[in-house]
Design an enzyme around this catalytic site. Structure first.
Site, PDB file in Angstrom:
ATOM      1  N   SER A 144       0.793  -1.240   0.000  1.00  0.00           N
ATOM      2  CA  SER A 144       0.000   0.000   0.000  1.00  0.00           C
ATOM      3  C   SER A 144       0.821   1.285   0.000  1.00  0.00           C
ATOM      4  O   SER A 144       0.276   2.344  -0.292  1.00  0.00           O
ATOM      5  CB  SER A 144      -0.937   0.026   1.204  1.00  0.00           C
TER       6      SER A 144
ATOM      7  N   LYS B 215       0.646   3.257  -3.033  1.00  0.00           N
ATOM      8  CA  LYS B 215      -0.534   4.087  -3.320  1.00  0.00           C
ATOM      9  C   LYS B 215      -0.179   5.573  -3.282  1.00  0.00           C
ATOM     10  O   LYS B 215      -0.717   6.360  -4.051  1.00  0.00           O
ATOM     11  CB  LYS B 215      -1.649   3.792  -2.306  1.00  0.00           C
TER      12      LYS B 215
ATOM     13  N   TYR C 141      -1.779  -2.799 -11.124  1.00  0.00           N
ATOM     14  CA  TYR C 141      -1.887  -2.578  -9.668  1.00  0.00           C
ATOM     15  C   TYR C 141      -1.082  -3.609  -8.870  1.00  0.00           C
ATOM     16  O   TYR C 141      -0.363  -3.259  -7.928  1.00  0.00           O
ATOM     17  CB  TYR C 141      -3.364  -2.601  -9.256  1.00  0.00           C
TER      18      TYR C 141
ATOM     19  N   TYR D  57      -4.168   3.059   7.741  1.00  0.00           N
ATOM     20  CA  TYR D  57      -5.424   2.286   7.790  1.00  0.00           C
ATOM     21  C   TYR D  57      -6.389   2.922   8.798  1.00  0.00           C
ATOM     22  O   TYR D  57      -6.329   4.133   9.016  1.00  0.00           O
ATOM     23  CB  TYR D  57      -5.148   0.814   8.143  1.00  0.00           C
TER      24      TYR D  57
ATOM     25  N   VAL E  18       0.901  -3.802   3.808  1.00  0.00           N
ATOM     26  CA  VAL E  18       0.739  -5.105   4.471  1.00  0.00           C
ATOM     27  C   VAL E  18       2.002  -5.979   4.431  1.00  0.00           C
ATOM     28  O   VAL E  18       2.044  -7.014   5.082  1.00  0.00           O
ATOM     29  CB  VAL E  18      -0.457  -5.924   3.902  1.00  0.00           C
TER      30      VAL E  18
HETATM   31  N1  GLU Z   1      -1.577  -5.264  -2.603  1.00  0.00           N
HETATM   32  C1  GLU Z   1      -2.318  -5.164  -1.391  1.00  0.00           C
HETATM   33  C2  GLU Z   1      -3.800  -5.297  -1.650  1.00  0.00           C
HETATM   34  O1  GLU Z   1      -4.297  -4.691  -2.538  1.00  0.00           O
HETATM   35  C3  GLU Z   1      -2.009  -3.874  -0.709  1.00  0.00           C
HETATM   36  C4  GLU Z   1      -2.726  -3.734   0.580  1.00  0.00           C
HETATM   37  C5  GLU Z   1      -1.987  -2.970   1.621  1.00  0.00           C
HETATM   38  O2  GLU Z   1      -0.769  -2.979   1.688  1.00  0.00           O
HETATM   39  O3  GLU Z   1      -2.703  -2.370   2.426  1.00  0.00           O
HETATM   40  O4  GLU Z   1      -4.494  -5.988  -0.966  1.00  0.00           O
END
Ligand code: GLU
Length: 309
Positions: free
Chosen positions: A65, A68, A193, A245, A263
């Site tokens: 994430s 992002k 993604y 989060y 994560v």
């Molecule tokens: N690739 C992970 C997903 O889309 C990233 C989630 C994360 O790190 O919060 O579930």
């Protein structure tokens, strides 16, 4: 201010590591389950272009994430905020990162922010490029510039592992396609993604990238303005309001710097005009944040005044 002493940082790491046993490595992406629960490394990259670190800072991990924020910075730079925010909102959700509940209940149907999966998928779909490969290459090129490291690439195994198993993200893409939030081909968006999330680096690279945000878009090593001040500001604001989060509020109170976690156990933090920090500790707490990473930041903030508030 942050730590400028490798030995002290090492002591913090030893202390923080003790809580790693209380966390769990992510396993819903099968490749991530192979991580070593006891790993913990940290790098602090000061705006003066000096660095302090502790733990195995050469160990690479996937951004998940954290990517992002970088994809958002790239798309905002190319398309401008006005266009981007037609497709994704600016509000925290208080829900887990992969929740789809508000996609249906929020009005309009666009995802609430770019730090949750739905919003990040919408942002990724906006990356320019003739093919998914082209989109990915352009994003990786941008991230290499942020890290000033031409060797950055993605982990094929982790990307494939997520692509094959990521049905909730796929479902959200199809839902958003129905409402014209995502316009492209869903499998292609998923391809970019999952590879974006699997981009690998070590905590030192991550700290350096964080430092670019600390410096309002200017690179601490090269002096080059890579992001506009406005793009850096928007990204840091999202990091504060929804980067950790559904523990973002608590994190803002206890630590108080813009930060984003993933994560895989990474945390990127950017203390304005002071330092960037990169942490890797794969054991996660129940909200999905690195349990030892958070402990480490708590120990650091007990000693140093890190909060921007
Ligand atoms: N690739 C992970 C997903 O889309 C990233 C989630 C994360 O790190 O919060 O579930």
């Amino acid at each position: 201010m942050a730590c400028r002493d490798n030995e002290e940082l090492q002591r913090f790491v030893e202390e923080a590591k003790k809580v790693a046993k209380d966390g769990k490595v992510a396993s819903y992406i099968p490749a991530l389950a192979k991580a070593d629960q006891t790993d913990l490394s940290v790098a602090v990259y000061h705006v003066s272009n000096t660095c302090h670190s502790a733990g195995d800072v050469d160990k690479r991990f996937t951004l998940q994430s954290i990517s992002k924020v970088l994809a958002l910075a790239f798309v905002l730079s190319e398309e401008g905020p006005k266009k981007v925010f037609q497709f994704v909102g600016q509000e925290p959700t208080g829900d887990p990162f992969n929740s789809m509940i508000k996609l249906e209940t929020a009005s309009p149907n666009k995802p609430l922010n770019p730090m949750i999966n739905a919003g990040a998928l919408a942002v990724t779909s906006l990356i320019r490029g003739a093919t998914p490969q082209d989109q990915l290459n352009r994003l990786i090129g941008f991230i290499r510039e942020l890290a000033n490291d031409k060797s950055i690439t993605y982990c094929k195994e982790t990307a494939a592992s997520e692509f094959e198993t990521s049905m909730i993200n796929r479902a959200m893409c199809y839902y958003m396609k129905q409402y014209h939030i995502i316009r492209g081909n869903v499998e292609e968006v998923m391809d970019v993604y999952t590879k974006q999330c699997a981009i690998m680096m070590n905590s030192l690279d991550l700290a350096k990238i964080a430092c670019v945000f600390s410096l309002d878009g200017r690179h601490p090593e090269t002096g080059k303005q890579i992001l506009s001040k406005d793009v850096a500001r928007i990204c840091k604001t999202f990091m504060v309001t929804c980067g950790m989060y559904n523990a973002s509020g608590e994190f803002a109170i206890n630590i108080g710097i813009p930060a984003k976690s993933g994560v895989s156990g990474g945390i990127m933090g950017a203390a304005p005009y002071d330092f960037g920090i990169g942490i890797f500790g794969p054991a996660l707490d129940e909200k999905g944040n690195s349990i030892a990473g958070i402990k480490l930041l708590e120990l650091m903030s007990e000693k140093y005044e890190m909060s921007i508030f």
